[in-house]
Design an enzyme around this catalytic site. Structure first.
Site, PDB file in Angstrom:
ATOM      1  N   ILE A  35     -11.852  -3.105  -9.479  1.00  0.00           N
ATOM      2  CA  ILE A  35     -12.343  -1.883 -10.119  1.00  0.00           C
ATOM      3  C   ILE A  35     -10.855  -1.517 -10.606  1.00  0.00           C
ATOM      4  O   ILE A  35     -11.778  -0.906 -11.579  1.00  0.00           O
ATOM      5  CB  ILE A  35     -12.688  -1.147  -8.698  1.00  0.00           C
ATOM      6  CG1 ILE A  35     -13.531  -1.049  -7.731  1.00  0.00           C
ATOM      7  CG2 ILE A  35     -12.089   0.791  -9.122  1.00  0.00           C
ATOM      8  CD1 ILE A  35     -14.058  -0.846  -6.860  1.00  0.00           C
ATOM      9  N   GLY A  39       0.011   1.018  -9.441  1.00  0.00           N
ATOM     10  CA  GLY A  39       1.758   0.252  -9.041  1.00  0.00           C
ATOM     11  C   GLY A  39       2.124  -0.162  -7.858  1.00  0.00           C
ATOM     12  O   GLY A  39       2.741  -0.809  -7.023  1.00  0.00           O
ATOM     13  N   LYS A  58      -8.176  -1.538  -1.187  1.00  0.00           N
ATOM     14  CA  LYS A  58      -6.926  -1.531  -1.433  1.00  0.00           C
ATOM     15  C   LYS A  58      -5.928  -2.445  -1.226  1.00  0.00           C
ATOM     16  O   LYS A  58      -5.655  -2.423   0.023  1.00  0.00           O
ATOM     17  CB  LYS A  58      -6.352  -0.474  -1.972  1.00  0.00           C
ATOM     18  CG  LYS A  58      -5.448   0.800  -2.654  1.00  0.00           C
ATOM     19  CD  LYS A  58      -4.633   1.913  -3.165  1.00  0.00           C
ATOM     20  CE  LYS A  58      -4.107   1.877  -3.916  1.00  0.00           C
ATOM     21  NZ  LYS A  58      -3.814   3.143  -4.553  1.00  0.00           N
ATOM     22  N   ASP A 154       1.120  12.841  -4.000  1.00  0.00           N
ATOM     23  CA  ASP A 154       1.073  11.970  -5.281  1.00  0.00           C
ATOM     24  C   ASP A 154      -0.452  12.420  -6.105  1.00  0.00           C
ATOM     25  O   ASP A 154      -1.077  12.198  -6.774  1.00  0.00           O
ATOM     26  CB  ASP A 154       0.689  10.820  -5.523  1.00  0.00           C
ATOM     27  CG  ASP A 154       0.920  10.247  -7.482  1.00  0.00           C
ATOM     28  OD1 ASP A 154       1.620  10.880  -7.675  1.00  0.00           O
ATOM     29  OD2 ASP A 154       0.651   8.948  -7.088  1.00  0.00           O
TER      30      ASP A 154
END
Length: 929
Positions: A35, A39, A58, A154
């Site tokens: 997908i 980093g 992930k 973030d």
């Protein structure tokens, strides 16, 4: 076959073709393709056969994981992973599990088919309301995470996924390290929009990083708030709030707090201030929670027509905005703009009658009718906007009832105010500017969290009617205050307090007690005022009314400073008041009240640095031009007291212009600003420039109160000082003795009388050269100050210093020394005033202790140079004393002559009439080489 996941660091995540990852098995997960990647690792579309569902998998780079684990700690990562897995919110990507496959880590989470928030924004030119609405949903997700003690670290548009259902979901919580300081040297050419890695750990995305992240400090929920506001600012205005071509420049701008001006896009005017607060350099100045920020943003969506509704020619009119407000909802008819409720309150008829009354009052302020009409127009429009928003909002009946009652309080107060203006005389009209600023704050009616928490009013019809009667009494108090009928206002306030106690409704009792305190404060009864305000704060706490409690505590602080007793104990209240304002949501009106009260207290305590900071902050937070002008006037006085007249002059003169722009050239506040500026400019030695300022102030006071009023007497005093500096002793004495005669006859407060008496003493000492006659005036002034404002105030210290100087001039240093010893500790903290006392010390020591005398003169000279705080006359006098003493004592004759020559030349350039010039000329001839 299973992949060797550590190779993700080298092969799998190298730039290029990702097809080698298909098909592959990772533990029990079967990959269906890539997908995206970043980093921290790659994201795969995968299937979980055990639970028969598709997931986003992930896979985290082992090196990045280890660096992050090293920074955050394994236990903290595990704790946050567990919290993420438990968090369930429609605006947060659901995390199913987090674990290990061999050496590598993975996160299995909800698969969202769609785009990112960044992609959604780029796809087309979105209306600002749609943008804010999308970000509000993101904010709700962040707020839910914060409640679970999770910080994103973030947040950015690329970390928000928008599914086919159009619902934004925040992703990628907690994977960024903190506690890593980033220096400019670490950045190199780091792009603004790419994840930044320092010492192997991802520390954030430069474009969105907060000051605390750049500095390596611990992060918290307010860090996410900062990034959120950066992203929303960019989405709304098409440019980011901190200017910089690269990461290094943006880092510098963020750490300096240098925000660019918002773009010109037509959006709600309240949006930019909301975002600026979220982008504050100091996180304590940001919104206390993400929920508060989101509430503020949602209110901009509720206000559909504040700019479109206009009151023109006294008629409320609406254009196409009506259709936009009403949309095509089933509630449209019931939520129509309630203009009928302002009939007889502020409509074309009332507006015309108020204008006629103000014009007939013959007020000295010709600009006031237009200014007051504008203020009332704005308040009426705000009330209409808030009423429709309350009607349209989704809420419980209980909350709607509270909002309605809150708005009704504002409407009733407006009605009472305009009724009073219709029959106003001149004095009433001239008090109206301050009164309109005291109308109920309607933003409180949209502060739903706090409004919902307040104790509801009585349901019983009889008690409800009694409470309404109390509220009407409170409205009557403002009218009585406007008319100057303080004794009547006091009687009504006491009756309202007694009835509110009997009803037992704490919020209403708090309001009544606040009014009682205001009446005592206006009358100068600060002890009684403080007692009423303290009880108001207690009652507001009982009623869960945070806003009224904060207002009461701010009033307590101000009253304590005015009482001028036990100021250290009063100062201990300062953080209490600050906390109360924050608890109330930190609305600008309450923040301003706190800052002005805190500044006044700090000024009383001679804590000029704190006073300066408070008044400077007040000027920034004030939304009313009148309040900004008042803050600047106070700031000028503090600078004068701390740094001397020269440093304060520009601010004092700027305060005059700001006040005139806000209130007109004939307003009493303008007279106050002119008076303060005249004092300061006169203190710089520029008496000729100060004189017209004082004369303008006098003209305003005479037109308003008459030539023999106490207000005029105050200005006569400064005019006397100015004439003295212009060496017109006759004119100076006329002004000063007139001021003193008025003060004596009017039996003014001891402080005011003390200043008038002291001014005559100064004239006798410095201009008439009659030091013996000056002594009793100084002694009386000091006695009056001691029993009024205290012995640690600047006025007491300076007039005592003048007395010591007079006694020295009379050869009575033995009498002067105890006075010097008493005031020296206080004056050492005031570099702008201390040099004058050091001159007296040097003169008294010169006969018996030359080194001590020279040391005193040297210290005085150094203070003038270091702080640039002495007016030219004082500087010349110090150099004359130091130079002549050095020459006379033969300690350094050459330097002594040089200092005297320097002082003589400066005095001649500044004021050729200065009598010291002749003395120095004679001395220089006698000591020629």
């Amino acid at each position: 076959m299973d992949r060797d996941l550590p190779l993700l660091d080298t092969v799998k995540l190298a730039d290029g073709d990702d097809s080698e990852l298909e098909p592959a098995t990772y533990g029990r997960f079967i990959s269906r393709g890539v997908i995206g990647r970043g980093g921290m690792g790659i994201v795969l579309r995968a299937n979980d056969p055990e639970l028969d569902r598709d997931v986003a998998l992930k896979l985290l780079r082992p090196t990045q994981w280890k660096a992050t684990e090293s920074s955050l700690g394994a236990q903290r990562l595990q704790r946050e992973a567990q919290a993420m897995a438990k968090l369930s919110h429609p605006n947060v990507v659901t995390v199913y599990e987090m674990g290990r496959i061999g050496e590598a880590r993975f996160i299995a989470m909800e698969l969202v088919e769609g785009t990112t928030l960044g992609g959604w924004l780029a796809a087309e030119n979105r209306p600002w309301r749609a943008i804010v609405a999308a970000f509000v949903q993101c904010g709700r997700g962040l707020a839910a995470a914060h409640e679970a003690e999770l910080v994103h670290r973030d947040f950015k548009p690329e970390n928000v996924l928008i599914g086919a259902d159009g619902r934004p979901r925040v992703a990628d919580f907690g994977l960024v390290a903190d506690g890593v300081a980033i220096e400019a040297a670490d950045l190199g050419g780091a792009p603004l929009d790419d994840e930044l890695s320092v010492h192997g750990a991802i520390v954030g995305t430069p474009a969105y990083m907060s000051p605390e992240q750049w500095l390596g400090e611990d992060v918290d929920a307010r860090t996410d708030q900062f990034a959120f506001c950066v992203a929303l600012w960019d989405a709304l205005f098409g440019e980011r709030p901190f200017i910089g071509a690269g990461s290094g420049e943006v880092r510098a701008a963020v750490l300096a707090g240098h925000l660019r001006a918002p773009g010109t896009r037509k959006i709600a005017r309240s949006l930019a201030p909301i975002l600026r607060r979220g982008l504050a350099r100091d996180r304590d100045e940001r919104w206390p929670t993400m929920t508060r920020l989101i509430d503020a943003l949602e209110r901009t969506l509720e206000s559909r027509f504040p700019a479109a509704w206009i009151i023109t020619g006294g008629v409320l009119i609406a254009g196409a905005a009506v259709a936009a407000v009403m949309l095509s909802r089933s509630t449209a008819e019931s939520c129509a703009v309630p203009t009928d409720q302002l009939a007889g309150v502020w409509d074309s008829v009332v507006r015309a009658r108020v204008t006629a009354a103000m014009q007939a009052s013959a007020s000295s302020d010709a600009a006031q009718p237009a200014r007051l009409r504008t203020a009332l127009d704005e308040y009426a429009n705000e009330w209409l906007t808030a009423s429709v928003a309350a009607c349209r909002a989704t809420q419980t009946q209980s909350l709607l009832r509270k909002r309605t009652l809150c708005l009704e309080r504002g409407r009733m107060a407006l009605a009472a105010f305009t009724r009073t203006l219709i029959t106003a005389d001149r004095a009433t009209v001239e008090r109206a500017d301050a009164a309109v600023a005291r109308l109920p704050d309607l933003t409180a009616c949209s502060d739903l969290e706090r409004l919902d928490a307040t104790v509801a009013g009585p349901v019983d019809p009889a008690l409800r009617a009694r409470m309404t009667a109390v509220e009407q009494q409170l409205d009557a108090i403002e009218a009585l205050q406007l008319q100057g009928r303080h004794s009547d206002a006091l009687a009504v306030a006491r009756s309202a307090v007694a009835e509110a106690r009997a009803i037992g409704h704490a919020p209403t009792l708090a309001l009544a007690l606040n009014w009682l305190g205001d009446i005592h404060s206006t009358a100068g009864e600060h002890t009684a005022a403080e007692g009423a305000y303290r009880e108001a704060a207690s009652a507001a706490a009982d009623g869960h009314d945070d806003r009224v409690a904060a207002e009461a505590w701010a009033n307590v602080l101000f009253s304590a400073s005015e009482r001028n007793e036990n100021l250290d104990a009063a100062a201990a209240l300062d953080p209490v008041v600050d906390a109360a304002v924050r608890r109330a949501g930190d609305p600008p009106r309450l923040r301003l009240s706190y800052l002005m009260a805190s500044g006044a207290l700090a000024d009383r305590r001679n804590d000029f640095d704190t006073a300066y900071a408070r008044y400077a902050a007040a000027g920034k937070v004030a939304t009313n031009p009148r309040h900004r002008a008042q803050a600047m006037r106070n700031l000028a006085i503090v600078i004068w007291r701390r740094d001397g007249a020269t440093a304060a002059a520009d601010t004092a003169v700027a305060a005059v212009k700001l006040t005139e722009d806000a209130l007109g050239p004939d307003h009493l506040d303008t007279a106050d600003a002119l008076y303060s500026a005249a004092q300061v400019v006169n203190g710089t030695g520029r008496a000729a420039e100060a004189k017209p300022l004082a004369e303008r102030a006098l003209a305003i006071q005479v037109r308003r109160f008459g030539p023999d009023s106490t207000a005029a007497a105050t200005v006569y005093g400064i005019l006397g000082n100015i004439e003295s500096n212009l060496h017109d002793a006759v004119a100076a004495r006329v002004h000063l003795e007139r001021a003193l005669a008025i003060a004596e006859l009017a039996k003014v407060p001891d402080y005011d009388l003390a200043m008038a008496v002291g001014a005559v003493g100064a004239l006798l000492q410095y201009e008439s050269h009659q030091p013996a006659e000056a002594v009793p005036y100084y002694e009386r002034s000091i006695m009056l100050l001691a029993r009024s404002s205290g012995t640690d105030t600047l006025e007491y210290l300076m007039i005592s210093s003048n007395l010591a100087a007079t006694l020295e001039e009379l050869g009575r240093c033995a009498a002067a020394r105890p006075i010097i010893a008493k005031v020296q500790p206080g004056l050492t903290k005031m570099p702008a005033q201390y040099p004058e006392l050091l001159i007296t010390i040097g003169r008294c020591e010169r006969a018996a202790n030359v080194p001590a005398a020279i040391a005193a003169f040297e210290q005085a000279n150094a203070l003038c140079v270091e702080h640039d705080a002495c007016d030219p006359g004082l500087t010349n006098n110090i150099r004359w004393e130091l130079g002549s003493t050095l020459a006379w004592s033969k300690r350094d004759a050459a330097r002594g002559r040089s200092l005297v020559q320097e002082a003589r030349d400066a005095a001649l350039a500044a004021d050729p009439k200065d009598p010291l010039i002749a003395t120095m000329d004679t001395w220089l001839r006698a000591h020629a080489k």
